[in-house]
Write a protein that holds these residues in place. Structure first.
Motif, PDB file in Angstrom:
ATOM      1  N   ARG A   4       0.839  -1.210   0.000  1.00  0.00           N
ATOM      2  CA  ARG A   4       0.000   0.000   0.000  1.00  0.00           C
ATOM      3  C   ARG A   4       0.868   1.252   0.000  1.00  0.00           C
ATOM      4  NH1 ARG A   4      -2.436  -2.980   4.252  1.00  0.00           N
ATOM      5  NH2 ARG A   4      -4.283  -4.076   3.492  1.00  0.00           N
ATOM      6  N   ALA A   5       1.924   1.241   0.826  1.00  0.00           N
ATOM      7  CA  ALA A   5       2.824   2.404   0.902  1.00  0.00           C
ATOM      8  C   ALA A   5       3.521   2.643  -0.436  1.00  0.00           C
ATOM      9  CB  ALA A   5       3.850   2.188   2.014  1.00  0.00           C
ATOM     10  N   LEU A   6       3.934   1.556  -1.096  1.00  0.00           N
ATOM     11  CA  LEU A   6       4.587   1.681  -2.403  1.00  0.00           C
ATOM     12  C   LEU A   6       3.631   2.295  -3.424  1.00  0.00           C
ATOM     13  CD1 LEU A   6       7.010   1.060  -4.295  1.00  0.00           C
ATOM     14  CD2 LEU A   6       5.956  -1.168  -4.676  1.00  0.00           C
ATOM     15  N   LEU A   7       2.394   1.829  -3.431  1.00  0.00           N
ATOM     16  CA  LEU A   7       1.404   2.371  -4.371  1.00  0.00           C
ATOM     17  C   LEU A   7       1.109   3.845  -4.081  1.00  0.00           C
ATOM     18  CD1 LEU A   7      -0.986  -0.717  -4.488  1.00  0.00           C
ATOM     19  CD2 LEU A   7       0.480   0.099  -6.345  1.00  0.00           C
ATOM     20  N   GLN A   8       1.027   4.212  -2.793  1.00  0.00           N
ATOM     21  CA  GLN A   8       0.801   5.612  -2.432  1.00  0.00           C
ATOM     22  C   GLN A   8       2.006   6.472  -2.788  1.00  0.00           C
ATOM     23  OE1 GLN A   8      -0.245   5.391   1.702  1.00  0.00           O
ATOM     24  NE2 GLN A   8      -2.356   4.730   1.269  1.00  0.00           N
ATOM     25  N   GLN A   9       3.196   5.951  -2.592  1.00  0.00           N
ATOM     26  CA  GLN A   9       4.425   6.672  -2.930  1.00  0.00           C
ATOM     27  C   GLN A   9       4.473   6.994  -4.421  1.00  0.00           C
ATOM     28  OE1 GLN A   9       7.911   4.333  -2.134  1.00  0.00           O
ATOM     29  NE2 GLN A   9       9.251   5.696  -3.289  1.00  0.00           N
ATOM     30  N   LYS A  10       3.992   6.074  -5.235  1.00  0.00           N
ATOM     31  CA  LYS A  10       3.994   6.266  -6.687  1.00  0.00           C
ATOM     32  C   LYS A  10       2.734   6.994  -7.182  1.00  0.00           C
ATOM     33  CE  LYS A  10       6.922   2.657  -8.408  1.00  0.00           C
ATOM     34  NZ  LYS A  10       7.587   3.609  -9.249  1.00  0.00           N
ATOM     35  N   HIS A  11       1.858   7.373  -6.249  1.00  0.00           N
ATOM     36  CA  HIS A  11       0.609   8.090  -6.573  1.00  0.00           C
ATOM     37  C   HIS A  11      -0.255   7.281  -7.540  1.00  0.00           C
ATOM     38  CE1 HIS A  11       2.295  11.495  -4.465  1.00  0.00           C
ATOM     39  NE2 HIS A  11       3.380  11.413  -5.224  1.00  0.00           N
ATOM     40  N   ILE A  12      -0.387   6.006  -7.263  1.00  0.00           N
ATOM     41  CA  ILE A  12      -1.183   5.115  -8.111  1.00  0.00           C
ATOM     42  C   ILE A  12      -2.508   4.844  -7.408  1.00  0.00           C
ATOM     43  CG2 ILE A  12      -1.341   2.784  -9.055  1.00  0.00           C
ATOM     44  CD1 ILE A  12       1.689   2.846  -9.418  1.00  0.00           C
ATOM     45  N   THR A  13      -3.588   5.109  -8.117  1.00  0.00           N
ATOM     46  CA  THR A  13      -4.896   4.748  -7.575  1.00  0.00           C
ATOM     47  C   THR A  13      -5.119   3.270  -7.857  1.00  0.00           C
ATOM     48  OG1 THR A  13      -5.979   5.412  -9.620  1.00  0.00           O
ATOM     49  CG2 THR A  13      -5.878   7.053  -7.875  1.00  0.00           C
ATOM     50  N   TYR A  14      -5.645   2.595  -6.890  1.00  0.00           N
ATOM     51  CA  TYR A  14      -5.814   1.147  -7.009  1.00  0.00           C
ATOM     52  C   TYR A  14      -7.075   0.716  -6.286  1.00  0.00           C
ATOM     53  CZ  TYR A  14      -3.940   1.009  -2.243  1.00  0.00           C
ATOM     54  OH  TYR A  14      -3.737   1.210  -0.904  1.00  0.00           O
ATOM     55  N   LYS A  15      -7.532  -0.459  -6.631  1.00  0.00           N
ATOM     56  CA  LYS A  15      -8.682  -1.070  -5.973  1.00  0.00           C
ATOM     57  C   LYS A  15      -8.138  -2.146  -5.038  1.00  0.00           C
ATOM     58  CE  LYS A  15     -12.853  -3.693  -7.038  1.00  0.00           C
ATOM     59  NZ  LYS A  15     -13.661  -4.280  -8.113  1.00  0.00           N
ATOM     60  N   GLU A  16      -8.566  -2.111  -3.789  1.00  0.00           N
ATOM     61  CA  GLU A  16      -8.105  -3.116  -2.827  1.00  0.00           C
ATOM     62  C   GLU A  16      -9.264  -4.029  -2.447  1.00  0.00           C
ATOM     63  OE1 GLU A  16      -6.119  -3.591   1.607  1.00  0.00           O
ATOM     64  OE2 GLU A  16      -5.966  -1.676   0.560  1.00  0.00           O
ATOM     65  N   LEU A  17      -9.004  -5.318  -2.474  1.00  0.00           N
ATOM     66  CA  LEU A  17      -9.988  -6.312  -2.066  1.00  0.00           C
ATOM     67  C   LEU A  17      -9.412  -7.125  -0.917  1.00  0.00           C
ATOM     68  CD1 LEU A  17     -11.181  -7.519  -5.575  1.00  0.00           C
ATOM     69  CD2 LEU A  17     -12.451  -6.113  -3.966  1.00  0.00           C
ATOM     70  N   ASN A  18     -10.115  -7.118   0.205  1.00  0.00           N
ATOM     71  CA  ASN A  18      -9.697  -7.897   1.361  1.00  0.00           C
ATOM     72  C   ASN A  18     -10.178  -9.326   1.153  1.00  0.00           C
ATOM     73  OD1 ASN A  18      -9.488  -9.159   3.912  1.00  0.00           O
ATOM     74  ND2 ASN A  18      -9.588  -7.158   4.923  1.00  0.00           N
ATOM     75  N   ILE A  19      -9.265 -10.254   1.078  1.00  0.00           N
ATOM     76  CA  ILE A  19      -9.631 -11.640   0.759  1.00  0.00           C
ATOM     77  C   ILE A  19     -10.314 -12.346   1.923  1.00  0.00           C
ATOM     78  CG2 ILE A  19      -7.819 -11.845  -0.960  1.00  0.00           C
ATOM     79  CD1 ILE A  19      -6.326 -13.625   1.111  1.00  0.00           C
ATOM     80  N   GLU A  20     -10.275 -11.746   3.110  1.00  0.00           N
ATOM     81  CA  GLU A  20     -10.932 -12.356   4.266  1.00  0.00           C
ATOM     82  C   GLU A  20     -12.374 -11.897   4.435  1.00  0.00           C
ATOM     83  OE1 GLU A  20      -7.288 -13.323   7.256  1.00  0.00           O
ATOM     84  OE2 GLU A  20      -8.109 -11.296   7.347  1.00  0.00           O
ATOM     85  N   THR A  21     -12.690 -10.712   3.972  1.00  0.00           N
ATOM     86  CA  THR A  21     -14.037 -10.169   4.186  1.00  0.00           C
ATOM     87  C   THR A  21     -14.856 -10.068   2.905  1.00  0.00           C
ATOM     88  OG1 THR A  21     -13.203  -7.902   3.996  1.00  0.00           O
ATOM     89  CG2 THR A  21     -13.305  -8.857   6.209  1.00  0.00           C
ATOM     90  N   SER A  22     -14.214 -10.082   1.750  1.00  0.00           N
ATOM     91  CA  SER A  22     -14.917  -9.930   0.484  1.00  0.00           C
ATOM     92  C   SER A  22     -15.015 -11.271  -0.244  1.00  0.00           C
ATOM     93  CB  SER A  22     -14.181  -8.914  -0.403  1.00  0.00           C
ATOM     94  OG  SER A  22     -14.661  -8.955  -1.719  1.00  0.00           O
ATOM     95  N   ASP A  23     -16.246 -11.715  -0.502  1.00  0.00           N
ATOM     96  CA  ASP A  23     -16.433 -12.963  -1.246  1.00  0.00           C
ATOM     97  C   ASP A  23     -15.885 -12.843  -2.664  1.00  0.00           C
ATOM     98  OD1 ASP A  23     -17.627 -14.177   0.921  1.00  0.00           O
ATOM     99  OD2 ASP A  23     -19.664 -13.656   0.292  1.00  0.00           O
ATOM    100  N   THR A  24     -16.113 -11.688  -3.280  1.00  0.00           N
ATOM    101  CA  THR A  24     -15.599 -11.447  -4.635  1.00  0.00           C
ATOM    102  C   THR A  24     -14.083 -11.461  -4.638  1.00  0.00           C
ATOM    103  OG1 THR A  24     -17.533 -10.093  -5.123  1.00  0.00           O
ATOM    104  CG2 THR A  24     -15.631  -9.841  -6.578  1.00  0.00           C
ATOM    105  N   GLY A  25     -13.495 -10.778  -3.656  1.00  0.00           N
ATOM    106  CA  GLY A  25     -12.043 -10.738  -3.555  1.00  0.00           C
ATOM    107  C   GLY A  25     -11.445 -12.112  -3.343  1.00  0.00           C
ATOM    108  N   ARG A  26     -12.084 -12.910  -2.503  1.00  0.00           N
ATOM    109  CA  ARG A  26     -11.583 -14.264  -2.233  1.00  0.00           C
ATOM    110  C   ARG A  26     -11.667 -15.138  -3.485  1.00  0.00           C
ATOM    111  NH1 ARG A  26      -8.203 -16.848   1.168  1.00  0.00           N
ATOM    112  NH2 ARG A  26      -8.758 -19.022   1.281  1.00  0.00           N
TER     113      ARG A  26
END
Length: 150
Positions: free
Chosen positions: A76-98
């Motif tokens: 996350r820090a690397l993506l923020q450092q590079k100013h990249i917008t991204y979609k994050e999916l938590n694999i423990e709470t999101s059925d779609t992400g899992r």
């Protein structure tokens, strides 16, 4: 015919019986053992090698992560450092992400999907390389769109 069968049964001596593998060559034994090991491997891993993973990112960046993972935090820090917008999916709470994580043959976190390219685990050098290439391609695409709109 019954007499022939009876003759064979009486004639068979278990002391003379050889294991099945004695009649096979060493190369054939090696081949059979190798095939057995390959079959025992996870079929999901085989699918990854024969079919390319789906691009859930649709040309963007998707991070499959958990809340507690320190390497996910570094990603996350690397993506923020590079100013990249991204979609994050938590694999423990999101059925779609899992489901997507499993389809991408994820075995640990983080898994970063950048325009169809999958990076499994935290490999900063590889992430930097893929993200830099992606940003350069995004800049070229934006430049082409700007020229087309003029």
């Amino acid at each position: 015919m019954d007499e022939q069968w009876l003759y064979l049964v009486k004639r068979w001596d278990p002391k003379d019986a050889r294991p099945f593998t004695d009649s096979m060559s060493k190369k054939l034994q090696f081949l059979l053992i190798g095939v057995g090991i390959l079959i025992a491997m996870e079929w999901r891993a085989w699918g990854y090698y024969f079919m390319p993973p789906p691009d859930y990112s649709q040309g963007g960046v998707v991070l499959y992560a958990t809340d507690w993972c320190p390497y996910c935090e570094k990603t996350r820090a690397l993506l923020q450092q590079k100013h990249i917008t991204y979609k994050e999916l938590n694999i423990e709470t999101s059925d779609t992400g899992r489901a997507q994580y499993q389809r991408l043959a994820g075995r640990g976190v983080p898994v970063l999907l950048v325009a169809g390219e999958v990076i499994r685990g935290y490999n900063e050098t590889r992430m930097q390389q893929v993200l830099d290439t992606w940003q350069a391609n995004q800049a070229l695409q934006q430049e082409k769109e700007n020229k087309a709109n003029r």
